[in-house]
Design an enzyme around this catalytic site. Structure first.
Site, mmCIF file in Angstrom:
data_model
loop_
_atom_site.group_PDB
_atom_site.id
_atom_site.type_symbol
_atom_site.label_atom_id
_atom_site.label_comp_id
_atom_site.label_asym_id
_atom_site.label_seq_id
_atom_site.Cartn_x
_atom_site.Cartn_y
_atom_site.Cartn_z
ATOM 1 N N TYR A 1 0.840 -1.182 0.000
ATOM 2 C CA TYR A 1 0.000 0.000 0.000
ATOM 3 C C TYR A 1 0.873 1.229 0.000
ATOM 4 O O TYR A 1 1.973 1.219 0.532
ATOM 5 C CB TYR A 1 -0.967 -0.013 1.199
ATOM 6 C CG TYR A 1 -2.225 0.753 0.890
ATOM 7 C CD1 TYR A 1 -3.112 0.265 -0.069
ATOM 8 C CD2 TYR A 1 -2.496 1.952 1.499
ATOM 9 C CE1 TYR A 1 -4.259 0.977 -0.379
ATOM 10 C CE2 TYR A 1 -3.642 2.658 1.202
ATOM 11 C CZ TYR A 1 -4.522 2.174 0.253
ATOM 12 O OH TYR A 1 -5.638 2.879 -0.074
ATOM 13 N N TRP B 1 1.143 4.028 1.472
ATOM 14 C CA TRP B 1 1.557 4.816 2.626
ATOM 15 C C TRP B 1 2.677 4.157 3.416
ATOM 16 O O TRP B 1 2.836 4.416 4.608
ATOM 17 C CB TRP B 1 0.372 5.064 3.552
ATOM 18 C CG TRP B 1 -0.590 6.095 3.070
ATOM 19 C CD1 TRP B 1 -1.838 5.861 2.586
ATOM 20 C CD2 TRP B 1 -0.416 7.519 3.026
ATOM 21 N NE1 TRP B 1 -2.455 7.049 2.256
ATOM 22 C CE2 TRP B 1 -1.596 8.081 2.517
ATOM 23 C CE3 TRP B 1 0.635 8.372 3.382
ATOM 24 C CZ2 TRP B 1 -1.772 9.446 2.344
ATOM 25 C CZ3 TRP B 1 0.462 9.722 3.209
ATOM 26 C CH2 TRP B 1 -0.738 10.251 2.696
#
Length: 761
Positions: free
Chosen positions: A107, A109
């Site tokens: 992901y 982030w």
């Protein structure tokens, strides 16, 4: 001497003794540094760091298989043993099942940095091996990510990068109407980093210049205090009804720009027939909307008139689409802006996310900074990212998605590097069951997050402060060198070193590394990027000069950009990438899919869970928004995040009337529960929430009770939220909303385990 470093939540300066950081402060060039930077240094040597490679005991003794995952202890091993086991398992899975049996989880982030970006690293590695099943879209704005290309011909990322800048808003916007907040806490963060947190000052200056802010949200303080917002607090989930009533007033009172609608949109006639009740017999009047939203009819009427009488910017936050039927308020934001005829005018129109992230309102850069090429994924199978539990639980199952039919593959191995699905996903007890299905789960992690605790092979990964890189946030013109500030903690290695070693063992080392060290990659990527900039007529220094500098600036194309200005001026010469080339208030494409939960134009559909149901068992509406003290779940063990806890539990906020009726007060530990699960939280009583609403931020590390995984002892709201899609069209997350009851916790507090490693055999 202090040295700089880029994080998703800002640039900080710190001193280092080579092992740990000290004297951490915000970068001197940041006008509004945020306190969450202090999570970094305080986390680095926390007991929850993954110190050595670890293998789940059952997997090590019995071989691949999910029985016991999340419950059994781990066995620490040396790096050579861990990588040999991993290489053998990858060889087995790819040779026996092929790439359709490997899910490449990651992901965006993960730690900041362009080369050591975990998603790029794992995808490049798995593409080298033959490909992987991908997750498309995202949890942040996955619903609008599918919708907006049909309506505006652009992804949300493009709409935001091209968005009207704050400088233009300050000079031209008279009324700023925001659905879902204009949050100071969310502008603390930006994917890849943010050098100067300028949004607060921009809002203050816009207010001083005469702009008036209206915030439509159940949470009054989810906006910059500097905005001096007028607060309208609808029942959560009723915004679509309120927006339809605004459209009704604009039409009935002749406040619509019919010339703009005729020249720049399609489908308005079908939409307005619905608004006026000609298709379903229900006019969407302010009185009708008042019954659903509890916003008085005269307030709705007055707001519509004010919007028509001013240069109005309509802002729809990302949070608005993280709910059942989340497409509808986003589509209506565009539609209302089109009805006003202000799309493409300076300071008017539509935006998806001012206040949702720090980059929105910054001007688009001429190019993005360099990053590691991921290669080409030859595996055709993919899923919408928010449907991971469905895929693992139902291999061979069929779903509809954006006009296509998808079949869930059978996943034998999940490989995760960067991100924490036990934070992002919903109904965590169900996700835990889903994670028991694959034969093997591999995780690279810096900390013993819940995802690492539900893996079989856990490899300790460096934090960004422990490796050389360069960094720049999305749309941020500042580009920083990021030399390592300390040596790695424990036996941590960076993802590139891990993947390179495994690739070598599989005979694919040269394909993955191309013979370059990390520093050689940084030089190679930078110089190629510098050459491309030179071809565009922009000069930046050579790599050696850049590496020795504080930072350089990436040129900006137009600091006074206005979203859709060229389209407004000449829609024939600058058409949108929609089938019609125009804004699609009615989409023939979406209508042709035949989805009952997302039709050809915006409509009101009552959510399955909302206060309008008058549910006596669960009478409170929980909003699980983003936290103030960390980014998602990142560094939850850090000092800033920990300081916000109450008796070690995540804080939950409640209106005074709701607290009084339950005999609760600030500082109490409460049980938050519904039919799916329960969690403990620490109570904060606040009049910033409308009655009937409670707010519990996401990101507390999931700490399930050993006897009941649906009970989180720490305060993760995703044990409560439903794992259902926003619609058949987008299959996006609905994490923002659910119904609950809150009551005092009686008895001793259960011990937390999230602040220490799991048991080792």
């Amino acid at each position: 001497m202090k040295r700089r470093h880029v994080t998703h939540f800002g640039v900080f300066e710190a001193r280092s003794d080579g092992t740990a950081l000290s004297d951490v402060t915000g970068w001197s060039g940041d006008s509004d540094p945020r306190h969450i930077i202090h999570n970094v240094a305080s986390s680095q040597h926390h007991p929850a760091r993954v110190a050595r490679p670890a293998i789940r005991r059952g997997w090590l003794e019995r071989g691949p298989g999910g029985a016991g995952r999340g419950d059994e202890p781990f066995v620490e091993v040396d790096w050579d043993s861990a990588l040999e086991l991993l290489s053998a398992e990858l060889r087995r899975v790819y040779s026996t099942y092929g790439s359709s049996a490997v899910y490449g989880g990651s992901y965006g982030w993960a730690s900041a940095g362009r080369f050591h970006h975990s998603q790029s690293q794992i995808h490049r590695f798995l593409n080298t091996l033959g490909g992987y099943v991908a997750g498309v879209a995202d949890y942040s704005y996955g619903t609008s990510g599918i919708l907006l290309p049909h309506v505006l011909g652009s992804s949300p990322a493009a709409v935001m990068a091209d968005g009207t800048t704050w400088a233009v808003i300050r000079e031209h916007t008279e009324l700023f109407v925001s659905f879902g907040g204009l949050s100071a806490k969310n502008t603390a963060v930006n994917s890849g980093g943010i050098a100067d947190h300028s949004a607060r000052e921009e809002v203050r200056r816009a207010r001083e210049a005469g702009c008036r802010f209206v915030d439509i949200t159940p949470i009054r303080d989810d906006a910059f205090a500097e905005a001096g917002t007028e607060w309208i607090a609808p029942v959560p989930g009723s915004d679509t009804a309120l927006m339809l009533a605004l459209a009704f007033v604009l039409d009935q009172e002749g406040l619509v720009d019919t010339a703009f609608l005729a020249s720049h949109t399609v489908g308005y006639d079908r939409f307005i027939d619905y608004v006026n009740g000609r298709t379903d017999g229900v006019p969407k009047t302010p009185a009708w909307a008042a019954e659903l939203s509890e916003v008085p009819a005269d307030v709705i009427t007055g707001l519509a008139r004010r919007m028509a009488g001013a240069r109005t910017m309509i802002n729809v936050s990302w949070s608005m689409q993280r709910q059942v039927h989340g497409e509808q308020p986003v589509w209506l934001g565009v539609t209302l802006a089109a009805m006003l005829g202000q799309i493409g005018l300076p300071g008017g129109g539509f935006q998806h996310g001012y206040g949702a992230s720090a980059e929105i309102g910054l001007a688009r850069r001429v190019v993005s900074p360099p990053s590691l090429p991921q290669g080409v994924n030859p595996e055709p199978a993919f899923i919408p990212v928010a449907r991971i539990a469905d895929m693992l639980l139902d291999p061979g199952g069929v779903i509809q998605f954006n006009g296509a039919e998808l079949t869930y593959p059978h996943i034998e191995l999940v490989y995760w590097a960067g991100g924490n699905p036990f934070h992002h996903h919903q109904d965590l007890a169900r996700l835990r069951r889903a994670f028991s299905r694959p034969s093997t789960v591999v995780v690279h992690e810096s900390f013993w997050t819940s995802t690492a605790r539900h893996a079989d092979i856990v490899l300790p990964a460096t934090m960004s402060i422990e490796r050389d890189d360069f960094g720049s946030g999305r749309n941020d013109p500042h580009f920083f060198p990021m030399p390592a500030l300390t040596k790695p903690a424990g036996e941590a290695r960076d993802d590139y070193a891990i993947f390179g070693d495994v690739a070598n063992r599989l005979g694919l080392g040269e394909a993955f590394t191309e013979g370059r060290s990390p520093m050689q990659w940084l030089h190679h990527l930078y110089e190629g990027w510098r050459s491309r900039l030179g071809e565009l007529g922009h000069h930046v220094p050579e790599f050696a000069e850049f590496w020795a500098s504080e930072h350089i600036m990436i040129p900006v194309a137009d600091p006074r950009q206005v979203l859709h200005q060229s389209f407004r001026e000449d829609p024939d010469a600058h058409p949108l990438a929609t089938p019609s080339g125009l804004i699609e208030i009615f989409s023939e494409t979406i209508e042709s899919f035949g989805y009952r939960d997302c039709r050809g134009h915006p409509v009101w559909m009552a959510p399955a869970e909302w206060l309008g149901k008058r549910d006596r068992a669960y009478p409170l509406h929980l909003i699980s928004n983003q936290p103030r003290t960390r980014l998602h779940s990142q560094l939850d063990v850090g000092s800033t995040s920990q300081a916000s806890k109450i008796h070690g539990r995540e804080p939950i906020r409640m209106n005074p009337a709701d607290a009084e009726s339950r005999g609760l007060q600030t500082g109490d530990v409460v049980l938050v529960r519904n039919s799916r699960g329960s969690c403990l939280a620490g109570l904060q009583v606040s009049d910033a929430l409308r009655p009937g609403v409670v707010q519990l931020s996401t990101g507390a590390w999931y700490d399930p009770d050993p006897e009941d995984p649906s009970f989180c002892r720490h305060g993760n709201p995703n044990v409560l939220t439903a794992d259902v899609p926003s619609s058949t069209l987008s299959q996006g997350t609905t994490a923002q909303h659910t119904l609950v009851e809150v009551e005092r916790w009686e008895g001793p507090l259960p011990e937390l385990s999230v602040g220490r490693p799991p048991p080792f055999a």
